[in-house]
Scaffold this motif. Structure first.
Motif: not given
Length: 123
Positions: A26-29, A36-38, A102-103
């Protein structure tokens, strides 16, 4: 009650995952990593729900209620995860909060969607 317990267990596992490893995905930017995480959440939820339905022999007619019973405890508990985000997820920057929220919505919508039957009519 077993469905609720399964939901609580899933919540605990997801919370621990984000608590200890969330900073890795969960890295902003980093839009690619977030996407990919989603996307990777889809098979995880499929395994966590459909395998559960299969192992517990839950008929399609009861899956919608079961999916609600699985999702609801975590949704309620995540109210506190979001409110106390900076205290629960010490490893995550506060800029990650919108992506985390959001996740959560994404994961719970997948769980709830798993309860709907897909009927395909053949001619």
């Amino acid at each position: 009650m077993i469905n609720v317990s399964w939901g609580i267990l899933l919540w605990v596992l997801a919370t621990l995952l984000f608590r200890f490893y969330g900073q890795l995905f969960l890295i902003p930017g980093n839009v690619s990593l977030l996407i990919i995480t989603f996307i990777l959440t889809i098979p995880l939820i499929i395994i966590a729900t459909y395998a559960y339905y299969y192992l517990r022999k839950i008929p399609e007619s009861k899956r919608l209620m079961t999916s609600v019973q699985i999702a609801l405890p975590g949704m309620i508990l995540d109210i506190f995860s979001v409110i106390f985000f900076d205290k629960v997820f010490l490893n995550l920057h506060t800029d990650s909060l919108p992506f985390f929220a959001a996740w959560l919505l994404w994961a719970y919508s997948l769980i709830l969607s798993s309860g709907f039957s897909i009927k395909i009519k053949s001619n």
